[in-house]
Design an enzyme around this catalytic site. Structure first.
Site, PDB file in Angstrom:
ATOM      1  N   ASP A   1       0.878  -1.181   0.000  1.00  0.00           N
ATOM      2  CA  ASP A   1       0.000   0.000   0.000  1.00  0.00           C
ATOM      3  C   ASP A   1       0.910   1.224   0.000  1.00  0.00           C
ATOM      4  OD1 ASP A   1       0.979  -0.548   2.548  1.00  0.00           O
ATOM      5  OD2 ASP A   1      -0.771   0.236   3.587  1.00  0.00           O
TER       6      ASP A   1
ATOM      7  N   HIS B   1       9.609  -0.792   9.183  1.00  0.00           N
ATOM      8  CA  HIS B   1       8.644  -1.891   9.201  1.00  0.00           C
ATOM      9  C   HIS B   1       8.734  -2.748   7.934  1.00  0.00           C
ATOM     10  CE1 HIS B   1       6.825  -0.056  12.700  1.00  0.00           C
ATOM     11  NE2 HIS B   1       6.497   1.039  12.026  1.00  0.00           N
TER      12      HIS B   1
END
Length: 710
Positions: free
Chosen positions: A16, A247
């Site tokens: 995303d 992340h």
């Protein structure tokens, strides 16, 4: 194909694309040997259409405009998408930086359809890295429930277990955005590695890394430096300094093998899909943490809780100059370390150890007592642990700071990863381990309440580690200062190891099988227990001291095994299956009562056996005597009794292998054989205090028990 080999690995990236997705994408593009065959986008950090546009612009700027990008799900499974707050990723997902428009357009397939198509094109080889909500993957499973059978590995950035969530106190953002999709994906029967906040929040870029990107001559690195500004501003409220968590890049690094996962158990994992405050929470069975995070049989999700090294310098160097050499992991021939002390020790140790031998999965069951012939007894729950004499010895040496290369084989079944997991955690180099078609070796261990065990071994892939296999690993053997071998591989393989060794050859004759005389005499030291010493003397045609003509039960057992079939893989398998000494082979200490408690266990008998072996031309011999310690014999007629430490045993499985691994490590450091054996005795005693083999082994940070006479 070796474990570490990865040539043109097909990878699909589902994202995303906000800022950390962008870092992960460029890092993935720059990783050698990875073939990024497609990208799918999902709503999350931004709209799915915006994420696709971001990817296309980044690909063009990085010089990879032809990688296909597919737009995926534009809403979550059970609700519409509401865009994320602008301060995190900026209005466009890329920190408000307007990159040059891309000439390429998204393909006309949806991301779930594209993933299914790629899974057929690269059947059994496609690796999926998902760093956004799991909506696309869940939709693909809806469209084709057979999809998992064609996927090699799924690596997901998502979840939080011990760490708090980052979107609610209980939940991580990717999972919370679409918990229903996450639950569908985690329940599917494909191998999953879950990289969550427990580990990603430990990895962060600092201002120095961003400035290094800004100074780079590479346009895409300069763009990322600009994009990171808004991300740093957001994270300054979390870390108290200008930096950002890594992340998504960490998930990529673990997926491609640039960073090694440690403390990563395979456990059942579910997602809370209710509407309460725990919605989106990931729940994994981590109750075995005090026993070293054991894998749970039947589970498909591996939870990453730690890594072998930081990511920041590595990703920065790759992004700034992908053609240059990047920093190697701590010691290029090793992977994860178990402690900082172990790492510091390795940095100062030039010697290398190569262990050639077996890799197994130990299937362990505790019971009140071991069954008699024809009897059934009830046991406790079964546990699956990494084992095998070769792997155990390599793990013990690695955990103690040795620079260890493992030579051996696992199968292509589900047990292969379990067999390798312990070695991965302690940083053993697995580049010389091969996946061979068929089953991984298995040891079935019955452990009674008195900590005594009996073991049945099925060699599996270990039975294929023959002369031809060993020849393929000749360089790793010739270049080692210390070579360690045992007897859970075919005899012709052991013979070839002895021939190739240019350094010091340590031979642990366990389990007891007949070996060629020239192999036995090459050992320095030969490591045996009482029964194995009798078998070796029998092989050499020497009467066993203290028994007249060597006509003892041990000698009779040896003669019954001494058949031509022992020199074949099939013969080795037969020997292993029927050998009552499999338990003592896996750990001589487990046979302490049967050896030391017997009438034949007289010091003069062991000394006579040791001298008889030396008289045949061996340079040194170590006879392990269970809880009575060991006897070290050297060619100058020095005999030294080494005491054991007094401990309360919990599980003696693998303690003898801990002894061998520790001995090899000390010898590699330059210690004398007596000092090495004293250290090894303490290590073996320590190992008896924990469950399992490799999970019970100490590191340099652990306090070892004192020897009885210290």
């Amino acid at each position: 194909m070796t474990i570490n080999e990865a040539i043109n690995r097909p990878v699909y990236y589902d994202c995303d694309t906000g800022i950390d997705d962008a870092l992960g994408l460029i890092y993935l593009l720059d990783f050698p040997s990875v073939n990024l065959v497609g990208i799918g986008t999902v709503c999350g950090n931004t709209f799915a259409e915006q994420a696709a546009d971001n990817n296309l612009r980044l690909l063009q700027l990085a010089g990879h405009p032809n990688i296909p990008v597919a737009i995926g799900e534009k809403r979550f499974r059970n609700r519409d998408y509401l865009s994320q707050p602008v301060p995190i990723h900026g209005a466009n997902g890329l920190g408000n930086l307007e990159l040059p428009a891309a000439e390429a357009k998204p393909i006309d397939k949806s991301a779930p359809e594209f993933l299914i198509e790629l899974s057929h094109q690269y059947q059994g080889e496609l690796e999926v890295i998902a760093v956004g909500p799991l909506t696309n993957l869940a939709k693909a499973l809806d469209l084709d429930p057979s999809l998992p059978a064609r996927i090699k590995q799924v690596t997901i950035m998502g979840g939080a277990f011990y760490a708090p969530g980052n979107k609610t106190p209980a939940a991580e953002a990717n999972i919370l955005d679409d918990p229903e999709a996450a639950q569908v994906v985690l329940a599917a029967k494909w191998p999953i590695t879950l990289v969550g906040l427990d580990v990603t929040m430990k990895h962060f870029l600092e201002e120095k890394h961003r400035e290094q990107m800004a100074r780079s001559d590479r346009p895409v690195a300069q763009a990322l430096a600009e994009i990171l500004n808004i991300y740093f501003d957001f994270y300054s409220n979390i870390y108290g300094a200008r930096c950002c968590a890594l992340h998504d890049p960490l998930a990529v690094a673990i997926a491609v093998g640039d960073i090694k996962a440690i403390h990563s158990p395979l456990v059942p994992t579910v997602v809370e899909t209710g509407d309460g405050p725990a919605r989106g929470q990931t729940i994994a069975d981590l109750r075995t943490q005090r026993a070293g995070y054991r894998d749970v049989p039947g589970a498909n999700t591996r939870i990453v809780l730690d890594t072998d090294r930081p990511l920041a310098d590595l990703i920065t160097d790759r992004i700034c100059n992908p053609q240059a050499a990047v920093p190697a992991p701590p010691k290029a021939d090793t992977a994860p370390e178990k402690s900082a002390t172990t790492e510091a020790h390795k940095m100062g140790q030039p010697q290398k150890i190569t262990v050639v031998g077996s890799l197994n999965v130990d299937i362990c069951v505790e019971l009140d007592r071991r069954p008699n012939p024809g009897e059934t007894v009830m046991g406790d729950d079964v546990t699956y642990l990494p084992g095998g004499k070769g792997a155990n010895q390599a793990a013990a040496a690695s955990a103690l700071g040795g620079r260890v290369t493992m030579v051996g084989a696992v199968g292509t079944d589900a047990n292969a990863q379990t067999a390798l997991s312990g070695l991965q955690q302690v940083g053993t180099n697995l580049s010389q381990v091969e996946n061979l078609a068929g089953a991984t070796g298995v040891a079935i261990i019955n452990l009674d309440r008195e900590a005594e065990n009996s073991i049945i071994v099925s060699p599996g892939a270990n039975g294929k580690v023959d002369r031809d296999f060993v020849d393929r690993k000749a360089a790793a053997i010739r270049e080692a200062q210390i070579v360690v071998c045992q007897c859970e591989i075919p005899v012709d393989g052991i013979e070839r190891v002895a021939e190739l060794t240019t350094g010091r050859f340590i031979l642990n004759v366990a389990p007891s099988i007949p070996l060629p005389e020239r192999v036995i005499k090459r050992a320095n030291p030969l490591i045996v227990n009482e029964h194995e010493a009798a078998q070796v003397l029998e092989t050499l045609g020497v009467p066993v001291p203290g028994t007249g003509e060597g006509d003892t039960a041990a000698s009779a057992e040896v003669r019954s095994k001494a058949s031509p079939e022992a020199n074949t893989a099939a013969g080795s398998k037969a020997n292993l299956a029927r050998s009552s000494e499999a338990g003592s082979a896996a750990n001589p200490e487990a046979n302490a009562d049967s050896i030391v408690g017997s009438k034949s266990a007289r010091p003069e008998r062991f000394e006579a056996m040791a001298r008889a072996l030396l008289a045949q031309g061996l340079e040194s011999v170590v006879i392990t005597l269970g809880k009575s310690g060991s006897l070290v014999a050297q060619s100058d007629d020095q005999l030294t009794a080494i005491p054991a430490a007094t401990v309360k045993p919990v599980d003696t499985t693998g303690a003898g292998d801990a002894f061998v691994g520790a001995l090899a490590t000390k010898l590699a450091e330059g210690a004398g054989l007596v000092d090495a054996a004293r250290f090894a005795s303490r290590v073996a005693s320590f190992a008896c205090q924990g469950y399992g083999a490799q999970a019970s082994y100490p590191t340099l940070d652990d306090e070892l028990p004192a020897l009885e006479k210290d």
